[in-house]
Design a protein around this motif. Structure first.
Motif, PDB file in Angstrom:
ATOM      1  N   UNK A  64      13.888  14.254  -6.416  1.00 44.79           N
ATOM      2  CA  UNK A  64      13.623  12.656  -6.440  1.00 44.79           C
ATOM      3  C   UNK A  64      13.482  12.690  -5.108  1.00 44.79           C
ATOM      4  N   UNK A  65      14.404  12.754  -4.390  1.00 49.37           N
ATOM      5  CA  UNK A  65      14.494  12.246  -2.875  1.00 49.37           C
ATOM      6  C   UNK A  65      12.952  12.603  -1.869  1.00 49.37           C
ATOM      7  N   UNK A  66      11.739  13.560  -2.315  1.00 52.07           N
ATOM      8  CA  UNK A  66      11.084  13.521  -1.900  1.00 52.07           C
ATOM      9  C   UNK A  66       9.670  13.064  -2.555  1.00 52.07           C
ATOM     10  N   UNK A  67       8.597  12.653  -1.261  1.00 54.46           N
ATOM     11  CA  UNK A  67       7.723  12.588  -1.304  1.00 54.46           C
ATOM     12  C   UNK A  67       6.515  12.843  -1.407  1.00 54.46           C
ATOM     13  N   UNK A  91       4.202   6.581  -9.054  1.00 52.19           N
ATOM     14  CA  UNK A  91       2.740   6.548  -8.270  1.00 52.19           C
ATOM     15  C   UNK A  91       2.375   6.101  -8.561  1.00 52.19           C
ATOM     16  N   UNK A  92       1.580   5.637  -7.270  1.00 50.32           N
ATOM     17  CA  UNK A  92       0.577   5.024  -7.211  1.00 50.32           C
ATOM     18  C   UNK A  92      -0.772   5.486  -6.746  1.00 50.32           C
ATOM     19  N   UNK A 136       5.136   5.680   0.708  1.00 52.25           N
ATOM     20  CA  UNK A 136       5.945   7.161   1.022  1.00 52.25           C
ATOM     21  C   UNK A 136       7.587   7.008   1.344  1.00 52.25           C
ATOM     22  N   UNK A 137       7.262   6.302   1.697  1.00 50.90           N
ATOM     23  CA  UNK A 137       8.577   6.539   2.431  1.00 50.90           C
ATOM     24  C   UNK A 137      10.065   5.871   2.131  1.00 50.90           C
ATOM     25  N   UNK A 138       9.110   4.896   1.170  1.00 52.44           N
ATOM     26  CA  UNK A 138       9.946   4.346  -0.051  1.00 52.44           C
ATOM     27  C   UNK A 138      10.035   4.778  -1.415  1.00 52.44           C
ATOM     28  N   UNK A 139       9.284   6.005  -1.047  1.00 54.30           N
ATOM     29  CA  UNK A 139      10.209   6.788  -2.503  1.00 54.30           C
ATOM     30  C   UNK A 139       8.587   7.143  -3.258  1.00 54.30           C
ATOM     31  N   UNK A 140       7.371   6.112  -2.805  1.00 53.16           N
ATOM     32  CA  UNK A 140       6.287   6.188  -4.121  1.00 53.16           C
ATOM     33  C   UNK A 140       5.615   7.250  -3.705  1.00 53.16           C
ATOM     34  N   UNK A 141       5.259   8.260  -4.884  1.00 50.04           N
ATOM     35  CA  UNK A 141       3.894   9.362  -4.320  1.00 50.04           C
ATOM     36  C   UNK A 141       2.799   8.290  -4.434  1.00 50.04           C
ATOM     37  N   UNK A 167      -2.389  13.445   5.515  1.00 52.19           N
ATOM     38  CA  UNK A 167      -1.059  13.865   5.575  1.00 52.19           C
ATOM     39  C   UNK A 167      -0.656  14.247   6.485  1.00 52.19           C
ATOM     40  N   UNK A 168      -1.664  14.736   7.669  1.00 49.99           N
ATOM     41  CA  UNK A 168      -1.523  15.600   9.079  1.00 49.99           C
ATOM     42  C   UNK A 168      -0.357  15.017  10.006  1.00 49.99           C
ATOM     43  N   UNK A 169      -1.093  13.553   9.768  1.00 53.47           N
ATOM     44  CA  UNK A 169       0.030  12.285  10.484  1.00 53.47           C
ATOM     45  C   UNK A 169       1.209  11.880  10.448  1.00 53.47           C
ATOM     46  N   UNK A 170       1.403  12.129   9.110  1.00 56.72           N
ATOM     47  CA  UNK A 170       2.874  11.495   8.522  1.00 56.72           C
ATOM     48  C   UNK A 170       3.490  12.849   7.674  1.00 56.72           C
ATOM     49  N   UNK A 171       3.335  14.253   7.815  1.00 58.45           N
ATOM     50  CA  UNK A 171       3.695  14.969   7.737  1.00 58.45           C
ATOM     51  C   UNK A 171       4.304  15.336   5.919  1.00 58.45           C
ATOM     52  N   UNK A 172       3.760  14.597   5.427  1.00 57.54           N
ATOM     53  CA  UNK A 172       4.498  14.452   4.071  1.00 57.54           C
ATOM     54  C   UNK A 172       3.507  15.612   3.631  1.00 57.54           C
ATOM     55  N   UNK A 173       4.321  15.978   2.807  1.00 56.41           N
ATOM     56  CA  UNK A 173       3.399  17.890   1.607  1.00 56.41           C
ATOM     57  C   UNK A 173       2.546  16.543   0.520  1.00 56.41           C
ATOM     58  N   UNK A 174       1.270  17.862   0.644  1.00 56.54           N
ATOM     59  CA  UNK A 174       0.443  17.302  -0.488  1.00 56.54           C
ATOM     60  C   UNK A 174       0.759  17.709  -1.167  1.00 56.54           C
ATOM     61  N   UNK A 175       0.534  17.436  -2.487  1.00 57.77           N
ATOM     62  CA  UNK A 175       0.694  18.027  -4.074  1.00 57.77           C
ATOM     63  C   UNK A 175      -0.365  18.250  -4.574  1.00 57.77           C
ATOM     64  N   UNK A 176      -0.903  19.195  -5.172  1.00 57.73           N
ATOM     65  CA  UNK A 176      -2.256  19.377  -5.329  1.00 57.73           C
ATOM     66  C   UNK A 176      -2.334  19.726  -7.259  1.00 57.73           C
ATOM     67  N   UNK A 177      -2.628  18.964  -8.284  1.00 58.03           N
ATOM     68  CA  UNK A 177      -2.643  17.965  -9.393  1.00 58.03           C
ATOM     69  C   UNK A 177      -3.657  18.832  -9.698  1.00 58.03           C
ATOM     70  N   UNK A 178      -4.435  19.694 -10.329  1.00 61.15           N
ATOM     71  CA  UNK A 178      -5.565  20.013 -11.630  1.00 61.15           C
ATOM     72  C   UNK A 178      -5.441  19.349 -13.224  1.00 61.15           C
TER      73      UNK A 178
END
Length: 235
Positions: A64-67, A91-92, A136-141, A167-178
């Motif tokens: 739960x700690x990773x956005x 999530x927003x 994202x830094x506050x834990x929201x997806x 994503x490239x600027x912030x470094x947060x990982x991308x979570x692909x969803x189908x």
């Protein structure tokens, strides 16, 4: 098939939008209140249409700690309640600017923390996505549909680059969803809701943009699109 479901969906959207706007006017908006209303709305929308939702791959959400920056395909307006039900985290959504111009609904979206993006103004779009990094830094997806619009055929369209810049600027990982099956419930630009359909949401392994870097942005876009396409059976 039923237009009644469509009307009920509009009424239920108003039922959460009006109190959210009132809360904002009175200075008492909280993320928790917005979360509760969105959860009630999403579950009711799916229950009324008797959508059978199957969710796979939730282990890829990690702790739960990773956005994450969530990126999915876009088949239908029903993608919205489906994803809110499928992902058990705050999530927003990043939404097109036109939706924020809809009376009451647009105001409620803004108050609840949805991110407005003007697709005709690249500079504004990038600035809005950067503002979303604070969430994202506050834990929201943060959820982005890289196709930019609903697919009229269900086929996966070309991806736009805005979310990948973020994503490239912030470094947060991308979570692909189908998301597969929402088109059977409500077609793009359709009005008639079809009941008793099955929808499958597949959460895929995260992709780290830092492994690509800005010079390989197109390769990153290809990797994310290929992950979603594979889960949809599009090759």
């Amino acid at each position: 098939m039923s237009l009644v479901q469509t009307a009920m969906g509009i009424i239920d959207t108003a039922r959460i939008s009006v109190p959210t706007v009132l809360d904002a006017a009175l200075g008492r908006t909280t993320l928790e209140r917005c979360d509760a209303r969105l959860d009630w709305w999403a579950r009711k929308i799916l229950r009324d249409a008797d959508v059978r939702l199957a969710v796979r791959g939730l282990e890829h959400l990690g702790t739960a700690r990773e956005s994450f920056i969530v990126m999915s395909n876009h088949q239908s307006l029903y993608d919205i309640p489906v994803l809110f039900c499928a992902i058990p985290r705050r999530i927003r959504m990043v939404a097109k600017a036109e939706l924020f111009n809809v009376p009451v609904w647009g105001q409620a979206m803004r108050a609840a923390g949805f991110v407005r993006v003007d697709r005709g103004d690249r500079k504004q779009a990038i600035e809005s996505l950067r503002a979303g990094s604070a969430m994202l830094s506050e834990g929201t997806l943060l959820w982005i549909a890289p196709e930019g619009t609903r697919s009229p055929t269900g086929e996966l369209g070309a991806f736009k680059s805005g979310g990948f810049h973020m994503a490239l600027e912030t470094g947060y990982r991308i979570l692909p969803v189908a998301i597969d099956g929402t088109r059977d419930v409500l077609r793009a630009r359709g009005l008639v809701v079809r009941n008793h359909k099955k929808v499958v949401v597949t959460v895929l392994p995260p992709i780290d943009p830092r492994a690509y870097g800005t010079e390989r942005r197109k390769e990153l876009m290809t990797a994310v699109r290929a992950s979603i396409a594979s889960a949809l059976g599009h090759g």
